[in-house]
Enzyme design. Sequence first.
Site, PDB file in Angstrom:
ATOM      1  N   ASP A  47      21.873  10.259  75.448  1.00 57.90           N
ATOM      2  CA  ASP A  47      22.407   9.492  74.319  1.00 57.90           C
ATOM      3  C   ASP A  47      22.991  10.443  73.269  1.00 57.90           C
ATOM      4  OD1 ASP A  47      20.037  10.453  73.328  1.00 57.90           O
ATOM      5  OD2 ASP A  47      19.237   8.522  72.679  1.00 57.90           O
ATOM      6  N   SER A  48      22.928  11.752  73.540  1.00 57.29           N
ATOM      7  CA  SER A  48      23.689  12.722  72.736  1.00 57.29           C
ATOM      8  C   SER A  48      25.181  12.390  72.811  1.00 57.29           C
ATOM      9  CB  SER A  48      23.436  14.147  73.228  1.00 57.29           C
ATOM     10  OG  SER A  48      23.604  14.239  74.628  1.00 57.29           O
ATOM     11  N   ASP A  83      19.506   8.338  79.689  1.00 61.69           N
ATOM     12  CA  ASP A  83      18.681   8.021  78.521  1.00 61.69           C
ATOM     13  C   ASP A  83      18.659   6.526  78.283  1.00 61.69           C
ATOM     14  OD1 ASP A  83      17.439  10.188  77.301  1.00 61.69           O
ATOM     15  OD2 ASP A  83      19.279  10.832  76.307  1.00 61.69           O
ATOM     16  N   GLU A 128      12.164   8.314  74.857  1.00 66.14           N
ATOM     17  CA  GLU A 128      11.528   9.147  73.833  1.00 66.14           C
ATOM     18  C   GLU A 128      10.207   8.527  73.406  1.00 66.14           C
ATOM     19  OE1 GLU A 128      14.188  10.048  70.589  1.00 66.14           O
ATOM     20  OE2 GLU A 128      15.767  10.699  71.958  1.00 66.14           O
ATOM     21  N   GLU A 134      11.271  18.957  73.455  1.00 65.56           N
ATOM     22  CA  GLU A 134      12.382  19.472  72.639  1.00 65.56           C
ATOM     23  C   GLU A 134      11.882  20.168  71.384  1.00 65.56           C
ATOM     24  OE1 GLU A 134      15.564  16.674  72.024  1.00 65.56           O
ATOM     25  OE2 GLU A 134      16.541  17.965  70.528  1.00 65.56           O
ATOM     26  N   LYS A 141      15.111   8.092  81.053  1.00 68.84           N
ATOM     27  CA  LYS A 141      14.337   8.918  80.112  1.00 68.84           C
ATOM     28  C   LYS A 141      14.112   8.128  78.824  1.00 68.84           C
ATOM     29  CE  LYS A 141      16.200  12.805  78.095  1.00 68.84           C
ATOM     30  NZ  LYS A 141      16.228  12.485  76.659  1.00 68.84           N
TER      31      LYS A 141
HETATM   32  O1  KIV Z   1      20.542  13.082  74.841  1.00 75.41           O
HETATM   33  C1  KIV Z   1      20.410  14.253  75.221  1.00 75.41           C
HETATM   34  O2  KIV Z   1      21.391  14.950  75.504  1.00 75.41           O
HETATM   35  C2  KIV Z   1      19.060  14.803  75.300  1.00 75.41           C
HETATM   36  C3  KIV Z   1      18.907  16.286  75.172  1.00 75.41           C
HETATM   37  C4  KIV Z   1      17.585  16.663  74.660  1.00 75.41           C
HETATM   38  C5  KIV Z   1      19.181  17.007  76.423  1.00 75.41           C
HETATM   39  O3  KIV Z   1      18.120  14.084  75.430  1.00 75.41           O
END
Ligand code: KIV
Length: 274
Positions: free
Chosen positions: A54-55, A93, A125, A192, A123
Amino acid sequence: MVTERLSSLERKVTTLRLQEMKTAGEKIACLTAYDFLTARLLDRAGIDVVLVGDSASMVFAGNDTTLPMKMDEMLYHVKVVSKAVKRALLLVDMPFMSYHTGADDALRNAGRLMQDGMAEAVKLEGGTTICPIVKRIVEAGIPVMGHIGLQPQSIHAYGTYKTRGTEVAEAKRIFEDAKALEEAGAFAVLIEKVPKALAKRIAETLSVPVIGIGAGAGCDGQILVTPDMLGLTTQFSPRFVRKYARLAEAMTEAFKRYCDDVRGTTFPNESECY
Ligand code: KIV
């Protein structure tokens, strides 16, 4: 009969393969992708995990944080990346608010990313508090990676991107989060921006792979945001980002030369016409 053994650079990367790599002490190389061309280059270069992060909200869409990223946008990115990724594990993400409103919503959204987006794992958080959600998704047969330490989706709660886990109480919480995620069935944990000693201890304690970003060399693998490591991101540069190219300079130079050529009528030339 000769049985051909595939080299590790030819074998499809699966969650099982990542577990084997941890057990064998082979480091896991991961990078992010948001578009087809970059994803194809990453896959051909032998990257183990491609994360549609999600970056994208920041480095692709130009937002200040990862929070504005929506499910439909994530789906678009993972779909185009999935067309290019053949060997690497394709991880995506779950965007902000796609799993916070309960296990049913989380499972539905994880399912969309797998079924419509062709992702191979998701993934999320969070640590202990999201474990019931992790369990629910894992029970549906969807591999989950946990993301602890600095959690960019919580930036407004932190108020800063500083290193997490520098104080004993928070370091203990992060350690407990890692163990709880493994217990909940996560196939791996991403950590992270924490002190390297904490990340190393977590990697040594967990039996699943621990992937670090800004977390030192003691992790089982490393990940960076691809535009950062290519030197395309010019707004900020945390010290954990090693630059493998200077693409911002190279691209700006190419764009300037093109402008000069068009304005000076040296482009196109005879061989570039029909
Ligand atoms: O969204 C992202 O790019 C991440 C980074 C920590 C790799 O989660």
